[in-house]
Design a protein around this motif. Structure first.
Motif, PDB file in Angstrom:
ATOM      1  N   ILE A   1      38.348  49.445  55.385  1.00 11.43           N
ATOM      2  CA  ILE A   1      38.027  48.882  54.074  1.00 11.43           C
ATOM      3  C   ILE A   1      38.231  47.377  54.105  1.00 11.43           C
ATOM      4  CG2 ILE A   1      38.592  48.855  51.602  1.00 11.43           C
ATOM      5  CD1 ILE A   1      39.758  51.678  51.958  1.00 11.43           C
ATOM      6  N   SER A   2      37.249  46.632  53.619  1.00 14.48           N
ATOM      7  CA  SER A   2      37.369  45.187  53.465  1.00 14.48           C
ATOM      8  C   SER A   2      37.171  44.828  52.004  1.00 14.48           C
ATOM      9  CB  SER A   2      36.308  44.448  54.294  1.00 14.48           C
ATOM     10  OG  SER A   2      36.572  44.555  55.667  1.00 14.48           O
ATOM     11  N   ILE A   3      37.872  43.782  51.572  1.00 13.21           N
ATOM     12  CA  ILE A   3      37.731  43.269  50.210  1.00 13.21           C
ATOM     13  C   ILE A   3      37.476  41.772  50.306  1.00 13.21           C
ATOM     14  CG2 ILE A   3      38.809  42.962  47.952  1.00 13.21           C
ATOM     15  CD1 ILE A   3      40.815  45.093  48.676  1.00 13.21           C
ATOM     16  N   VAL A   4      36.543  41.281  49.499  1.00 17.27           N
ATOM     17  CA  VAL A   4      36.320  39.844  49.385  1.00 17.27           C
ATOM     18  C   VAL A   4      36.305  39.512  47.895  1.00 17.27           C
ATOM     19  CG1 VAL A   4      34.794  37.895  49.877  1.00 17.27           C
ATOM     20  CG2 VAL A   4      34.892  39.827  51.480  1.00 17.27           C
ATOM     21  N   ALA A   5      37.156  38.558  47.492  1.00 13.93           N
ATOM     22  CA  ALA A   5      37.224  38.126  46.090  1.00 13.93           C
ATOM     23  C   ALA A   5      37.447  36.617  46.085  1.00 13.93           C
ATOM     24  CB  ALA A   5      38.373  38.830  45.368  1.00 13.93           C
ATOM     25  N   ASN A   6      37.143  35.972  44.975  1.00  8.74           N
ATOM     26  CA  ASN A   6      37.463  34.546  44.919  1.00  8.74           C
ATOM     27  C   ASN A   6      38.946  34.389  44.608  1.00  8.74           C
ATOM     28  OD1 ASN A   6      37.963  34.217  42.071  1.00  8.74           O
ATOM     29  ND2 ASN A   6      35.768  34.124  41.709  1.00  8.74           N
ATOM     30  N   ASP A   7      39.461  33.196  44.831  1.00  4.71           N
ATOM     31  CA  ASP A   7      40.912  33.025  44.709  1.00  4.71           C
ATOM     32  C   ASP A   7      41.395  32.859  43.274  1.00  4.71           C
ATOM     33  OD1 ASP A   7      40.210  30.437  44.156  1.00  4.71           O
ATOM     34  OD2 ASP A   7      41.320  29.534  45.814  1.00  4.71           O
ATOM     35  N   SER A   8      40.556  33.197  42.299  1.00  3.41           N
ATOM     36  CA  SER A   8      41.033  33.220  40.916  1.00  3.41           C
ATOM     37  C   SER A   8      41.873  34.473  40.685  1.00  3.41           C
ATOM     38  CB  SER A   8      39.862  33.194  39.927  1.00  3.41           C
ATOM     39  OG  SER A   8      39.126  34.406  40.000  1.00  3.41           O
ATOM     40  N   TYR A   9      41.802  35.427  41.626  1.00  8.49           N
ATOM     41  CA  TYR A   9      42.600  36.647  41.532  1.00  8.49           C
ATOM     42  C   TYR A   9      43.950  36.446  42.190  1.00  8.49           C
ATOM     43  CZ  TYR A   9      38.451  39.154  40.035  1.00  8.49           C
ATOM     44  OH  TYR A   9      37.354  39.572  39.331  1.00  8.49           O
ATOM     45  N   ALA A  10      44.945  37.117  41.633  1.00  9.90           N
ATOM     46  CA  ALA A  10      46.265  37.152  42.255  1.00  9.90           C
ATOM     47  C   ALA A  10      46.466  38.575  42.772  1.00  9.90           C
ATOM     48  CB  ALA A  10      47.346  36.808  41.230  1.00  9.90           C
ATOM     49  N   LYS A  11      47.378  38.721  43.700  1.00  8.84           N
ATOM     50  CA  LYS A  11      47.657  40.052  44.253  1.00  8.84           C
ATOM     51  C   LYS A  11      47.993  41.044  43.142  1.00  8.84           C
ATOM     52  CE  LYS A  11      49.130  38.313  48.709  1.00  8.84           C
ATOM     53  NZ  LYS A  11      50.155  38.268  49.738  1.00  8.84           N
ATOM     54  N   GLU A  12      48.678  40.548  42.102  1.00  7.08           N
ATOM     55  CA  GLU A  12      49.090  41.423  40.998  1.00  7.08           C
ATOM     56  C   GLU A  12      47.906  42.000  40.225  1.00  7.08           C
ATOM     57  OE1 GLU A  12      52.007  38.954  42.533  1.00  7.08           O
ATOM     58  OE2 GLU A  12      50.306  38.188  41.400  1.00  7.08           O
ATOM     59  N   ASP A  13      46.757  41.343  40.294  1.00  4.76           N
ATOM     60  CA  ASP A  13      45.572  41.847  39.593  1.00  4.76           C
ATOM     61  C   ASP A  13      45.130  43.201  40.148  1.00  4.76           C
ATOM     62  OD1 ASP A  13      45.326  39.606  37.912  1.00  4.76           O
ATOM     63  OD2 ASP A  13      44.191  38.517  39.443  1.00  4.76           O
ATOM     64  N   PHE A  14      45.528  43.485  41.376  1.00  8.52           N
ATOM     65  CA  PHE A  14      45.135  44.733  42.010  1.00  8.52           C
ATOM     66  C   PHE A  14      46.231  45.797  41.922  1.00  8.52           C
ATOM     67  CE2 PHE A  14      42.463  41.496  43.794  1.00  8.52           C
ATOM     68  CZ  PHE A  14      41.224  42.108  43.831  1.00  8.52           C
ATOM     69  N   ALA A  15      47.322  45.477  41.241  1.00  7.52           N
ATOM     70  CA  ALA A  15      48.405  46.448  41.087  1.00  7.52           C
ATOM     71  C   ALA A  15      48.002  47.490  40.051  1.00  7.52           C
ATOM     72  CB  ALA A  15      49.684  45.742  40.650  1.00  7.52           C
ATOM     73  N   LEU A  16      48.487  48.668  40.248  1.00  3.55           N
ATOM     74  CA  LEU A  16      48.159  49.754  39.338  1.00  3.55           C
ATOM     75  C   LEU A  16      49.182  49.805  38.217  1.00  3.55           C
ATOM     76  CD1 LEU A  16      45.998  51.977  39.349  1.00  3.55           C
ATOM     77  CD2 LEU A  16      47.746  53.500  40.190  1.00  3.55           C
ATOM     78  N   ASP A  17      48.723  49.933  36.985  1.00  5.15           N
ATOM     79  CA  ASP A  17      49.662  50.100  35.894  1.00  5.15           C
ATOM     80  C   ASP A  17      49.254  51.316  35.075  1.00  5.15           C
ATOM     81  OD1 ASP A  17      48.039  47.311  34.407  1.00  5.15           O
ATOM     82  OD2 ASP A  17      47.735  49.393  33.862  1.00  5.15           O
ATOM     83  N   GLU A  18      50.078  51.628  34.084  1.00  5.48           N
ATOM     84  CA  GLU A  18      49.850  52.850  33.305  1.00  5.48           C
ATOM     85  C   GLU A  18      48.517  52.843  32.564  1.00  5.48           C
ATOM     86  OE1 GLU A  18      52.804  50.902  32.611  1.00  5.48           O
ATOM     87  OE2 GLU A  18      53.670  51.929  34.326  1.00  5.48           O
ATOM     88  N   GLY A  19      47.940  51.669  32.369  1.00 10.60           N
ATOM     89  CA  GLY A  19      46.711  51.569  31.609  1.00 10.60           C
ATOM     90  C   GLY A  19      45.445  51.854  32.401  1.00 10.60           C
TER      91      GLY A  19
END
Length: 164
Positions: free
Chosen positions: A32-50
């Protein structure tokens, strides 16, 4: 020879959902590869209850922690000459970007890296989409799991699901 299926996501939560479902299918993080711009932080990909992934009981389905490994492995590469935005890349594509030179303009480096599995006439579309905040996920596959991967990407909200 393995092939690649790509999907373009408008949000980190959609991309995260897709990765969790790929993990549940048994896809290895090395595929699996992911490419995103650097406006994202690692936390944006964290899973939460929502998130829908949590509601669906998908969290930890394979308990391999692929999203943590991928996001933890994000490497910042390149910068756009006109806007200054860099890229975050994880997975096998990191090597392709490194070969292109981390200081190179994103357009050329991105085109060279994703050109291996995106038709040439679509590269500019993907470059523009990533610059505007979309997230590209690429998954290596064999013929046994091709349809399941396409279905996962589509059901998680991907646009432009392509097979190369």
């Amino acid at each position: 020879m393995s092939k690649v299926i790509t999907g373009l996501f408008e949000s980190a939560s959609q991309a995260t959902l897709a990765i969790y479902r790929l993990e549940a299918l048994g896809i290895n993080e090395a595929d699996i590869s992911i490419v995103a711009n650097d406006s994202y932080a690692k936390e944006d990909f964290a899973l939460d209850e929502g998130t829908k992934a949590a509601e669906g009981g998908i969290v930890g389905a394979a308990s391999g922690g692929i999203i943590a490994a991928l996001v933890g492995g994000f490497t910042a590469v390149g910068s756009v000459a006109t806007g200054g935005a860099g890229l975050l890349v994880a997975g096998p594509l990191v090597a392709a970007f490194a070969a292109g030179g981390a200081g190179a303009a994103v357009g050329g480096t991105l085109g060279a890296a994703i050109g291996a599995f995106i038709p040439e006439h679509e590269i500019k579309y993907y470059e523009d989409a990533i610059e505007k905040g979309s997230i590209l996920i690429g998954v290596k596959y064999d013929s046994d799991n091709k349809n399941a991967i396409e279905e996962i990407l589509n059901n998680a909200g991907a646009s432009n699901v392509s097979t190369a």
